[in-house]
Motif scaffolding. Sequence first.
Motif, PDB file in Angstrom:
ATOM      1  N   CYS A  67     -39.018 -67.985 -88.636  1.00 48.53           N
ATOM      2  CA  CYS A  67     -39.994 -68.662 -88.058  1.00 48.53           C
ATOM      3  C   CYS A  67     -40.287 -68.760 -86.604  1.00 48.53           C
ATOM      4  O   CYS A  67     -39.260 -68.800 -85.717  1.00 48.53           O
ATOM      5  CB  CYS A  67     -39.735 -70.345 -88.502  1.00 48.53           C
ATOM      6  SG  CYS A  67     -40.621 -71.507 -87.597  1.00 48.53           S
ATOM      7  N   PRO A  68     -41.562 -68.521 -86.026  1.00 48.89           N
ATOM      8  CA  PRO A  68     -41.500 -68.340 -84.601  1.00 48.89           C
ATOM      9  C   PRO A  68     -41.208 -69.316 -83.786  1.00 48.89           C
ATOM     10  O   PRO A  68     -40.852 -69.338 -82.442  1.00 48.89           O
ATOM     11  CB  PRO A  68     -42.939 -67.918 -84.310  1.00 48.89           C
ATOM     12  CG  PRO A  68     -43.987 -68.668 -85.870  1.00 48.89           C
ATOM     13  CD  PRO A  68     -42.693 -68.592 -86.777  1.00 48.89           C
ATOM     14  N   PHE A  69     -41.332 -70.646 -84.605  1.00 46.75           N
ATOM     15  CA  PHE A  69     -40.527 -71.889 -83.617  1.00 46.75           C
ATOM     16  C   PHE A  69     -39.058 -71.786 -83.464  1.00 46.75           C
ATOM     17  O   PHE A  69     -38.665 -72.153 -82.496  1.00 46.75           O
ATOM     18  CB  PHE A  69     -41.148 -73.215 -84.313  1.00 46.75           C
ATOM     19  CG  PHE A  69     -42.569 -73.504 -84.012  1.00 46.75           C
ATOM     20  CD1 PHE A  69     -43.094 -74.186 -83.103  1.00 46.75           C
ATOM     21  CD2 PHE A  69     -43.681 -72.720 -85.184  1.00 46.75           C
ATOM     22  CE1 PHE A  69     -44.372 -74.488 -83.037  1.00 46.75           C
ATOM     23  CE2 PHE A  69     -44.897 -73.095 -84.892  1.00 46.75           C
ATOM     24  CZ  PHE A  69     -45.365 -73.848 -83.838  1.00 46.75           C
ATOM     25  N   VAL A  70     -38.494 -71.351 -84.496  1.00 47.19           N
ATOM     26  CA  VAL A  70     -36.922 -71.338 -84.738  1.00 47.19           C
ATOM     27  C   VAL A  70     -36.714 -70.284 -83.676  1.00 47.19           C
ATOM     28  O   VAL A  70     -35.741 -70.334 -82.595  1.00 47.19           O
ATOM     29  CB  VAL A  70     -36.453 -71.055 -85.962  1.00 47.19           C
ATOM     30  CG1 VAL A  70     -34.885 -70.424 -85.910  1.00 47.19           C
ATOM     31  CG2 VAL A  70     -36.612 -72.060 -86.758  1.00 47.19           C
ATOM     32  N   LEU A  71     -37.437 -68.914 -83.692  1.00 47.30           N
ATOM     33  CA  LEU A  71     -37.207 -67.905 -82.862  1.00 47.30           C
ATOM     34  C   LEU A  71     -37.391 -68.284 -81.235  1.00 47.30           C
ATOM     35  O   LEU A  71     -36.615 -67.643 -80.279  1.00 47.30           O
ATOM     36  CB  LEU A  71     -38.020 -66.571 -83.058  1.00 47.30           C
ATOM     37  CG  LEU A  71     -37.711 -66.144 -84.585  1.00 47.30           C
ATOM     38  CD1 LEU A  71     -38.695 -65.076 -85.173  1.00 47.30           C
ATOM     39  CD2 LEU A  71     -36.417 -65.533 -84.916  1.00 47.30           C
ATOM     40  N   ILE A 111     -48.401 -68.997 -80.395  1.00 45.35           N
ATOM     41  CA  ILE A 111     -48.779 -68.337 -81.454  1.00 45.35           C
ATOM     42  C   ILE A 111     -50.498 -68.454 -81.810  1.00 45.35           C
ATOM     43  O   ILE A 111     -50.927 -69.261 -81.194  1.00 45.35           O
ATOM     44  CB  ILE A 111     -48.130 -69.230 -82.736  1.00 45.35           C
ATOM     45  CG1 ILE A 111     -48.570 -70.655 -82.766  1.00 45.35           C
ATOM     46  CG2 ILE A 111     -46.802 -69.023 -82.980  1.00 45.35           C
ATOM     47  CD1 ILE A 111     -47.854 -71.538 -84.032  1.00 45.35           C
ATOM     48  N   ASN A 112     -50.965 -67.490 -82.674  1.00 43.17           N
ATOM     49  CA  ASN A 112     -52.334 -67.501 -82.766  1.00 43.17           C
ATOM     50  C   ASN A 112     -52.715 -68.479 -84.070  1.00 43.17           C
ATOM     51  O   ASN A 112     -52.487 -67.998 -85.041  1.00 43.17           O
ATOM     52  CB  ASN A 112     -52.836 -66.103 -83.057  1.00 43.17           C
ATOM     53  CG  ASN A 112     -52.703 -65.033 -82.032  1.00 43.17           C
ATOM     54  OD1 ASN A 112     -52.770 -65.554 -80.864  1.00 43.17           O
ATOM     55  ND2 ASN A 112     -52.269 -63.946 -82.178  1.00 43.17           N
ATOM     56  N   ARG A 129     -47.193 -77.022 -76.228  1.00 44.48           N
ATOM     57  CA  ARG A 129     -46.902 -76.854 -74.777  1.00 44.48           C
ATOM     58  C   ARG A 129     -46.266 -75.756 -74.662  1.00 44.48           C
ATOM     59  O   ARG A 129     -44.793 -75.315 -74.468  1.00 44.48           O
ATOM     60  CB  ARG A 129     -45.937 -77.926 -74.163  1.00 44.48           C
ATOM     61  CG  ARG A 129     -46.671 -79.241 -74.163  1.00 44.48           C
ATOM     62  CD  ARG A 129     -47.811 -79.348 -73.260  1.00 44.48           C
ATOM     63  NE  ARG A 129     -47.156 -78.769 -71.742  1.00 44.48           N
ATOM     64  CZ  ARG A 129     -46.775 -79.377 -70.654  1.00 44.48           C
ATOM     65  NH1 ARG A 129     -46.796 -80.888 -71.216  1.00 44.48           N
ATOM     66  NH2 ARG A 129     -46.632 -78.965 -69.568  1.00 44.48           N
ATOM     67  N   THR A 130     -46.989 -74.473 -74.427  1.00 39.67           N
ATOM     68  CA  THR A 130     -46.669 -73.101 -74.464  1.00 39.67           C
ATOM     69  C   THR A 130     -46.011 -72.800 -73.010  1.00 39.67           C
ATOM     70  O   THR A 130     -45.520 -71.538 -72.942  1.00 39.67           O
ATOM     71  CB  THR A 130     -47.514 -72.312 -75.029  1.00 39.67           C
ATOM     72  OG1 THR A 130     -48.609 -72.140 -74.261  1.00 39.67           O
ATOM     73  CG2 THR A 130     -47.584 -72.452 -76.363  1.00 39.67           C
ATOM     74  N   GLY A 161     -42.930 -77.201 -86.042  1.00 32.57           N
ATOM     75  CA  GLY A 161     -42.498 -75.796 -86.588  1.00 32.57           C
ATOM     76  C   GLY A 161     -43.222 -75.511 -87.907  1.00 32.57           C
ATOM     77  O   GLY A 161     -44.272 -76.380 -88.392  1.00 32.57           O
ATOM     78  N   CYS A 162     -43.085 -74.413 -88.580  1.00 30.11           N
ATOM     79  CA  CYS A 162     -43.636 -74.284 -89.729  1.00 30.11           C
ATOM     80  C   CYS A 162     -43.046 -75.233 -90.855  1.00 30.11           C
ATOM     81  O   CYS A 162     -41.900 -75.495 -90.644  1.00 30.11           O
ATOM     82  CB  CYS A 162     -42.864 -72.652 -90.252  1.00 30.11           C
ATOM     83  SG  CYS A 162     -43.497 -71.591 -88.781  1.00 30.11           S
ATOM     84  N   SER A 163     -43.913 -75.246 -91.971  1.00 27.70           N
ATOM     85  CA  SER A 163     -43.280 -76.148 -92.957  1.00 27.70           C
ATOM     86  C   SER A 163     -42.229 -75.394 -93.811  1.00 27.70           C
ATOM     87  O   SER A 163     -42.290 -74.109 -93.763  1.00 27.70           O
ATOM     88  CB  SER A 163     -44.579 -76.412 -93.795  1.00 27.70           C
ATOM     89  OG  SER A 163     -45.059 -75.167 -94.306  1.00 27.70           O
TER      90      SER A 163
END
Length: 203
Positions: free
Chosen positions: A47-51, A145-146, A157-158, A189-191
């Motif tokens: 997951c990009p939110f975790v990373l 992320i796109n 908030r990137t 984050g991602c589900s």
Amino acid sequence: MLRESRRVDGGKRAPAFSLSDTEGRIRTLSEFDDAPALLVAFICNHCPFVLHIIDELSAFAREYASKGLQVVAISSNDTAEFPEDGFKHMGPFASAHGFTFPYLYDGDQQVALAYNAICTPDFFLYGPDRTLAYAGQFDASRPKINRPPVPGLAPLRTDLPVTGEDMRAAVDAVLAGRAVPEPQRPSAGCSIKWKEGMNPSWA
């Protein structure tokens, strides 16, 4: 799919678990009874939110271990959909990011269901009596992320650095015997990727 964690009633007791860590040892909730504070973090490898936060989360866990915080990370994703989240990949992921805490595999997703986890990362902080004190974001920083805007969710908030500000304040309060600061802002984050037939109505 982008999701936000939901507010869970404070005071709910931590559900028991018995899960394998990356070395194949069974770890249980009760073995951490002596820790003044326990943070259960639902994460995964891809997951990009975790990373985006994982290295700071790992550093935070090392820093706060001496203060009395025990961190436990759990991966619950359906590995048929995301093989990179599978058990054999969890050990290398933990090593690459310097984990000093257990990373557990919730293969049947029952622990994620018991905790009402909804996204990765999703955080549940418990006090010494293992009642829930905080369920919210690590901090307000989000990855680039796109994706189109999601109706009903705040813009990501990137532009912010990863500091763990919200979690630090919550853990500091728990360790000092105080109520955690309000409001408790949701994690994003991602589900969680549920297995067929497992997707709970609230997720």
